[in-house]
Design a protein around this motif. Structure first.
Motif, PDB file in Angstrom:
ATOM      1  N   VAL A  81       0.792  -1.279   0.061  1.00  0.00           N
ATOM      2  CA  VAL A  81      -0.168  -0.131   0.066  1.00  0.00           C
ATOM      3  C   VAL A  81       0.665   1.214   0.059  1.00  0.00           C
ATOM      4  O   VAL A  81       2.100   1.289   0.620  1.00  0.00           O
ATOM      5  N   ALA A  87      -3.480   3.947  -3.121  1.00  0.00           N
ATOM      6  CA  ALA A  87      -3.465   3.055  -4.068  1.00  0.00           C
ATOM      7  C   ALA A  87      -2.741   1.543  -3.462  1.00  0.00           C
ATOM      8  O   ALA A  87      -2.131   1.768  -2.299  1.00  0.00           O
ATOM      9  N   LEU A  88      -3.183   0.704  -3.843  1.00  0.00           N
ATOM     10  CA  LEU A  88      -2.519  -0.661  -3.735  1.00  0.00           C
ATOM     11  C   LEU A  88      -1.665  -1.345  -4.935  1.00  0.00           C
ATOM     12  O   LEU A  88      -2.011  -1.104  -6.078  1.00  0.00           O
ATOM     13  N   TRP A  89      -0.497  -1.909  -4.437  1.00  0.00           N
ATOM     14  CA  TRP A  89       0.314  -2.530  -5.474  1.00  0.00           C
ATOM     15  C   TRP A  89       0.037  -4.015  -5.449  1.00  0.00           C
ATOM     16  O   TRP A  89       0.252  -4.625  -4.201  1.00  0.00           O
TER      17      TRP A  89
ATOM     18  N   LEU B  33       7.706  -0.168  -8.571  1.00  0.00           N
ATOM     19  CA  LEU B  33       6.473   0.657  -8.397  1.00  0.00           C
ATOM     20  C   LEU B  33       7.066   1.733  -7.594  1.00  0.00           C
ATOM     21  O   LEU B  33       7.282   1.471  -6.472  1.00  0.00           O
ATOM     22  N   VAL B  36       2.029   6.413  -7.682  1.00  0.00           N
ATOM     23  CA  VAL B  36       0.893   6.488  -8.504  1.00  0.00           C
ATOM     24  C   VAL B  36       0.268   7.802  -8.462  1.00  0.00           C
ATOM     25  O   VAL B  36       0.101   8.364  -7.281  1.00  0.00           O
ATOM     26  N   CYS B 106       6.726   5.069  -2.748  1.00  0.00           N
ATOM     27  CA  CYS B 106       5.565   5.296  -1.907  1.00  0.00           C
ATOM     28  C   CYS B 106       5.033   3.958  -1.325  1.00  0.00           C
ATOM     29  O   CYS B 106       4.232   4.068  -0.352  1.00  0.00           O
ATOM     30  N   PHE B 107       5.512   2.688  -2.103  1.00  0.00           N
ATOM     31  CA  PHE B 107       4.826   1.482  -1.513  1.00  0.00           C
ATOM     32  C   PHE B 107       5.898   0.851  -0.664  1.00  0.00           C
ATOM     33  O   PHE B 107       6.397  -0.263  -0.999  1.00  0.00           O
ATOM     34  N   ARG B 109       5.189  -0.308   2.393  1.00  0.00           N
ATOM     35  CA  ARG B 109       4.596  -1.258   3.402  1.00  0.00           C
ATOM     36  C   ARG B 109       3.807  -2.436   2.559  1.00  0.00           C
ATOM     37  O   ARG B 109       3.059  -2.216   1.827  1.00  0.00           O
ATOM     38  N   VAL B 111       1.165  -5.531   2.844  1.00  0.00           N
ATOM     39  CA  VAL B 111      -0.367  -5.875   3.335  1.00  0.00           C
ATOM     40  C   VAL B 111      -0.224  -7.345   3.644  1.00  0.00           C
ATOM     41  O   VAL B 111      -0.177  -7.981   2.790  1.00  0.00           O
ATOM     42  N   LEU B 117       0.088  -4.176   8.416  1.00  0.00           N
ATOM     43  CA  LEU B 117       1.120  -3.704   7.436  1.00  0.00           C
ATOM     44  C   LEU B 117       2.448  -3.884   7.994  1.00  0.00           C
ATOM     45  O   LEU B 117       2.463  -3.902   9.352  1.00  0.00           O
TER      46      LEU B 117
END
Lengths: 121, 121
Positions: A81, A87-89, B33, B36, B106-107, B109, B111, B117
């Motif tokens: 996240v 936004a989710l990856w 990534l 976004v 930005c990603f 963390r 899930v 997290l």
């Protein structure tokens, strides 16, 4: 004051006015970007519980298990996240072409500086 | 009738009601990534013309050259567009950490299935 959405360790998606977050799917093996779609709370919960990636289809206004018709499901490998949790990856293993056009990825065209598109083999 | 947005070789972004498309940024070197965000027509044109990735900041309601303050610009390497042209894949070389928190992405963390997290080192 620290923003718990950014620093915390609890999933607390920042849904938009339509109850959706953006979901970006990449291929666990190749790393390629496969598709971009949206999840509501139900799609997210089903994805985490089942390991089959679900979305909310905006065009059909209903829950959508990816591959429910084609069989080209996406098996969840890992989810991340972003900082503000809108936004989710989704890192997944695709069971077939991800795009409804039959292309492996929805991103099958390169954009030139002049705005022309080139199809990628 | 074939949908030219899907089969054609002209860039014709399907902007939403706010004039935006989703822009997904990955690292040209690592494939990770990074972030976004969103682009309007001006941000897209400036990105293609300058090679510096620009967005439309929804929170600040203004054009935003990524890194304009921090210096952590994103240099465009390649852009792709998806089947229905409402999302762009921006492949870029970051000049520094992409996230405003200082994280490379930005990603940062992961899930868990139970919604917890976990911060990624």
């Amino acid at each position: 004051m620290a923003d718990l959405r950014e620093t915390g360790l609890a999933l607390d998606p920042k849904y938009d006015a339509n109850g959706l977050v953006t979901a970006v799917v990449t291929d666990a093996a190749s790393g390629a970007l496969l598709m971009v779609a949206h999840m509501n709370a139900e799609a997210l919960a089903l994805t985490l519980a089942s390991g089959d990636v679900h979305f909310w289809s905006r065009s059909r206004a209903r829950l959508w298990k990816k591959g429910e018709t084609s069989g080209h499901v996406l098996n969840l490998v890992e989810m991340r996240v972003d900082c503000d949790q809108d936004a989710l990856w989704v890192i997944a293993t695709p069971a077939g072409p991800t795009c409804h056009t039959g292309a492996p990825s929805c991103f099958y065209r390169r954009v030139s500086a002049d705005g022309a598109l080139e199809r990628i083999a």
